[in-house]
Motif scaffolding. Sequence first.
Motif, PDB file in Angstrom:
ATOM      1  N   GLN A 104       0.842  -1.195   0.000  1.00 31.18           N
ATOM      2  CA  GLN A 104       0.000   0.000   0.000  1.00 31.18           C
ATOM      3  C   GLN A 104       0.881   1.251   0.000  1.00 31.18           C
ATOM      4  O   GLN A 104       2.068   1.188   0.357  1.00 31.18           O
ATOM      5  N   GLU A 105       0.280   2.371  -0.337  1.00 28.34           N
ATOM      6  CA  GLU A 105       1.040   3.626  -0.346  1.00 28.34           C
ATOM      7  C   GLU A 105       1.586   3.943   1.042  1.00 28.34           C
ATOM      8  O   GLU A 105       2.679   4.483   1.194  1.00 28.34           O
ATOM      9  N   GLN A 106       0.810   3.562   2.078  1.00 29.16           N
ATOM     10  CA  GLN A 106       1.264   3.795   3.448  1.00 29.16           C
ATOM     11  C   GLN A 106       2.547   3.029   3.743  1.00 29.16           C
ATOM     12  O   GLN A 106       3.450   3.539   4.417  1.00 29.16           O
ATOM     13  N   ASN A 107       2.662   1.795   3.225  1.00 25.41           N
ATOM     14  CA  ASN A 107       3.892   1.013   3.405  1.00 25.41           C
ATOM     15  C   ASN A 107       5.086   1.720   2.779  1.00 25.41           C
ATOM     16  O   ASN A 107       6.161   1.788   3.382  1.00 25.41           O
ATOM     17  N   VAL A 108       4.873   2.238   1.574  1.00 24.30           N
ATOM     18  CA  VAL A 108       5.957   2.930   0.863  1.00 24.30           C
ATOM     19  C   VAL A 108       6.355   4.192   1.611  1.00 24.30           C
ATOM     20  O   VAL A 108       7.546   4.447   1.852  1.00 24.30           O
ATOM     21  N   ASN A 109       5.365   4.992   2.009  1.00 24.23           N
ATOM     22  CA  ASN A 109       5.648   6.237   2.723  1.00 24.23           C
ATOM     23  C   ASN A 109       6.411   5.981   4.015  1.00 24.23           C
ATOM     24  O   ASN A 109       7.375   6.683   4.348  1.00 24.23           O
ATOM     25  N   TYR A 110       5.970   4.950   4.757  1.00 19.48           N
ATOM     26  CA  TYR A 110       6.588   4.680   6.055  1.00 19.48           C
ATOM     27  C   TYR A 110       8.014   4.160   5.878  1.00 19.48           C
ATOM     28  O   TYR A 110       8.916   4.557   6.622  1.00 19.48           O
ATOM     29  N   THR A 111       8.238   3.292   4.892  1.00 18.24           N
ATOM     30  CA  THR A 111       9.582   2.770   4.657  1.00 18.24           C
ATOM     31  C   THR A 111      10.531   3.884   4.228  1.00 18.24           C
ATOM     32  O   THR A 111      11.690   3.929   4.669  1.00 18.24           O
ATOM     33  N   ILE A 112      10.058   4.801   3.398  1.00 20.71           N
ATOM     34  CA  ILE A 112      10.881   5.950   2.997  1.00 20.71           C
ATOM     35  C   ILE A 112      11.201   6.816   4.210  1.00 20.71           C
ATOM     36  O   ILE A 112      12.352   7.241   4.409  1.00 20.71           O
ATOM     37  N   GLU A 113      10.192   7.071   5.033  1.00 24.53           N
ATOM     38  CA  GLU A 113      10.400   7.908   6.224  1.00 24.53           C
ATOM     39  C   GLU A 113      11.399   7.255   7.176  1.00 24.53           C
ATOM     40  O   GLU A 113      12.265   7.919   7.736  1.00 24.53           O
ATOM     41  N   MET A 114      11.284   5.942   7.345  1.00 24.95           N
ATOM     42  CA  MET A 114      12.217   5.233   8.227  1.00 24.95           C
ATOM     43  C   MET A 114      13.636   5.215   7.641  1.00 24.95           C
ATOM     44  O   MET A 114      14.604   5.117   8.384  1.00 24.95           O
ATOM     45  N   SER A 115      13.756   5.319   6.309  1.00 26.08           N
ATOM     46  CA  SER A 115      15.088   5.326   5.694  1.00 26.08           C
ATOM     47  C   SER A 115      15.878   6.561   6.123  1.00 26.08           C
ATOM     48  O   SER A 115      17.107   6.518   6.220  1.00 26.08           O
ATOM     49  N   HIS A 116      15.183   7.668   6.380  1.00 25.39           N
ATOM     50  CA  HIS A 116      15.856   8.882   6.851  1.00 25.39           C
ATOM     51  C   HIS A 116      16.385   8.707   8.263  1.00 25.39           C
ATOM     52  O   HIS A 116      17.301   9.412   8.682  1.00 25.39           O
ATOM     53  N   GLU A 117      15.800   7.769   9.001  1.00 28.57           N
ATOM     54  CA  GLU A 117      16.253   7.477  10.372  1.00 28.57           C
ATOM     55  C   GLU A 117      17.094   6.208  10.421  1.00 28.57           C
ATOM     56  O   GLU A 117      17.399   5.696  11.496  1.00 28.57           O
ATOM     57  N   GLN A 118      17.445   5.711   9.221  1.00 28.05           N
ATOM     58  CA  GLN A 118      18.249   4.483   9.096  1.00 28.05           C
ATOM     59  C   GLN A 118      17.570   3.294   9.778  1.00 28.05           C
ATOM     60  O   GLN A 118      18.208   2.479  10.433  1.00 28.05           O
ATOM     61  N   LYS A 119      16.249   3.226   9.618  1.00 28.58           N
ATOM     62  CA  LYS A 119      15.471   2.110  10.163  1.00 28.58           C
ATOM     63  C   LYS A 119      14.620   1.477   9.054  1.00 28.58           C
ATOM     64  O   LYS A 119      13.460   1.162   9.241  1.00 28.58           O
ATOM     65  N   GLU A 120      15.223   1.313   7.882  1.00 32.98           N
ATOM     66  CA  GLU A 120      14.476   0.811   6.731  1.00 32.98           C
ATOM     67  C   GLU A 120      13.852  -0.555   6.987  1.00 32.98           C
ATOM     68  O   GLU A 120      12.844  -0.909   6.396  1.00 32.98           O
ATOM     69  N   ASP A 121      14.483  -1.346   7.869  1.00 34.69           N
ATOM     70  CA  ASP A 121      14.004  -2.706   8.114  1.00 34.69           C
ATOM     71  C   ASP A 121      12.833  -2.761   9.096  1.00 34.69           C
ATOM     72  O   ASP A 121      12.324  -3.848   9.395  1.00 34.69           O
ATOM     73  N   ALA A 122      12.404  -1.608   9.611  1.00 31.09           N
ATOM     74  CA  ALA A 122      11.377  -1.582  10.657  1.00 31.09           C
ATOM     75  C   ALA A 122      10.096  -2.283  10.218  1.00 31.09           C
ATOM     76  O   ALA A 122       9.518  -3.083  10.970  1.00 31.09           O
ATOM     77  N   LEU A 123       9.653  -1.987   9.003  1.00 23.93           N
ATOM     78  CA  LEU A 123       8.383  -2.546   8.532  1.00 23.93           C
ATOM     79  C   LEU A 123       8.464  -4.062   8.385  1.00 23.93           C
ATOM     80  O   LEU A 123       7.518  -4.781   8.702  1.00 23.93           O
ATOM     81  N   VAL A 124       9.596  -4.550   7.924  1.00 25.38           N
ATOM     82  CA  VAL A 124       9.783  -5.996   7.772  1.00 25.38           C
ATOM     83  C   VAL A 124       9.817  -6.681   9.135  1.00 25.38           C
ATOM     84  O   VAL A 124       9.252  -7.759   9.327  1.00 25.38           O
ATOM     85  N   GLU A 125      10.452  -6.020  10.103  1.00 21.83           N
ATOM     86  CA  GLU A 125      10.583  -6.596  11.448  1.00 21.83           C
ATOM     87  C   GLU A 125       9.229  -6.770  12.132  1.00 21.83           C
ATOM     88  O   GLU A 125       8.992  -7.748  12.830  1.00 21.83           O
ATOM     89  N   ILE A 126       8.334  -5.781  11.947  1.00 27.77           N
ATOM     90  CA  ILE A 126       7.045  -5.848  12.644  1.00 27.77           C
ATOM     91  C   ILE A 126       5.981  -6.583  11.843  1.00 27.77           C
ATOM     92  O   ILE A 126       4.901  -6.872  12.362  1.00 27.77           O
ATOM     93  N   ASP A 127       6.286  -6.902  10.577  1.00 25.04           N
ATOM     94  CA  ASP A 127       5.274  -7.514   9.715  1.00 25.04           C
ATOM     95  C   ASP A 127       4.873  -8.908  10.181  1.00 25.04           C
ATOM     96  O   ASP A 127       3.760  -9.354   9.934  1.00 25.04           O
ATOM     97  N   GLY A 128       5.772  -9.606  10.874  1.00 25.63           N
ATOM     98  CA  GLY A 128       5.488 -10.988  11.247  1.00 25.63           C
ATOM     99  C   GLY A 128       4.459 -11.155  12.339  1.00 25.63           C
ATOM    100  O   GLY A 128       3.912 -12.248  12.521  1.00 25.63           O
ATOM    101  N   GLU A 129       4.173 -10.087  13.099  1.00 24.42           N
ATOM    102  CA  GLU A 129       3.240 -10.209  14.225  1.00 24.42           C
ATOM    103  C   GLU A 129       1.798 -10.020  13.764  1.00 24.42           C
ATOM    104  O   GLU A 129       1.413  -8.933  13.335  1.00 24.42           O
ATOM    105  N   ILE A 130       1.009 -11.064  13.868  1.00 30.66           N
ATOM    106  CA  ILE A 130      -0.410 -11.001  13.504  1.00 30.66           C
ATOM    107  C   ILE A 130      -1.247 -11.147  14.765  1.00 30.66           C
ATOM    108  O   ILE A 130      -1.111 -12.115  15.511  1.00 30.66           O
ATOM    109  N   ILE A 131      -2.099 -10.163  15.024  1.00 29.54           N
ATOM    110  CA  ILE A 131      -2.940 -10.184  16.220  1.00 29.54           C
ATOM    111  C   ILE A 131      -4.111 -11.142  16.016  1.00 29.54           C
ATOM    112  O   ILE A 131      -4.414 -11.988  16.855  1.00 29.54           O
ATOM    113  N   CYS A 132      -4.796 -10.985  14.889  1.00 30.33           N
ATOM    114  CA  CYS A 132      -5.931 -11.842  14.554  1.00 30.33           C
ATOM    115  C   CYS A 132      -6.254 -11.655  13.080  1.00 30.33           C
ATOM    116  O   CYS A 132      -5.514 -10.964  12.370  1.00 30.33           O
TER     117      CYS A 132
END
Length: 346
Positions: A74-102
Amino acid sequence: MDEFTLKLSVPAEHMRNVFGEYDSFIKKIEKELSVTIVNRDEDIKITGSEENANRARSVLENLVTLSRRGNAIQEQNVNYTIEMSHEQKEDALVEIDGEIICHTMNGKPVKPKTLGQKQYVDAIRDHMITFGLGPAGTGKTYLAMAMAITAFKNDEVGRIILTRPAIEAGEKLGFLPGDLQSKVDPYLRPLYDALYQIMGAENFARNMEKGLIEVAPLAYMRGRTLDNAYIILDEAQNTTPAQMKMFLTRIGFGSKVVVTGDKTQKDLSPESQSGLDVALRVLGKVEDIAFCELTSKDVVRHPLVQKIVKAYEQYEERAVKNNTSKKDNGSSRKNYRYGYDQKGRK
């Protein structure tokens, strides 16, 4: 500045998902990171400064990883990954993707989409009472609802209680027709919407008839003791200090509480104090109570909502600075008028 070129391979089956419709995601990455991206079949060439080219490659690699896991980018995924790249946390979205609540009734996984949301979910899991604060669209209520339904299905609690103060959002609605339930339903509709999506209308109605799920105005909580329940107080910024104290003292054994609110969207009269603001000051050092502050970075609605939230945040910051500046100038003028300097000396 010397141009730097990197190469990357994106599997053909993930190309459309990662690139977006009409290459919209690639164009956004090019614009935000000042790079040029050209693809030939499965090979991608990224040109720009060395720093920006590496950031763009990292963003694309993370989006490919999300796509491999079956996510629709989604566009939100792209925006967030770009924003995290400025903080050198590009892997953040991949790291949290594995947790499924329900999963919703349609089989869609419900999971945190930002680091802030991940911290919020972890706080709910680890604490008896959690305050989720932040602007609209950050998933405060929805994630709390998902956690409550999961706990209910796993027999961790015996019932779910959802409540919010029945206050109009800046307009007087007058007397509503119908019985008592019909009168309060409009105020509680956002809670119903989340329940229907995750639990399903029939399942929700069945559990509500049994009294296992209760959706009620905050005023109905007085005099009760809520044991073995998952309790969510929504729109807490519209409570009075007395209401907030009343609610928090209803909690019994085996219960878990989530309080959500947006301090910038109060519908109380100007002279009234918010119970949420008071609770934050009073309970800040109490053990087993967590406070999670979500920001505009955690907005997961339409990207325009994130821009709106940011614009209002900046506007309010400027207003505070201007008011402070006017007060300081007024104080200085007053001192000079009576023959004193800025430090109060003659």
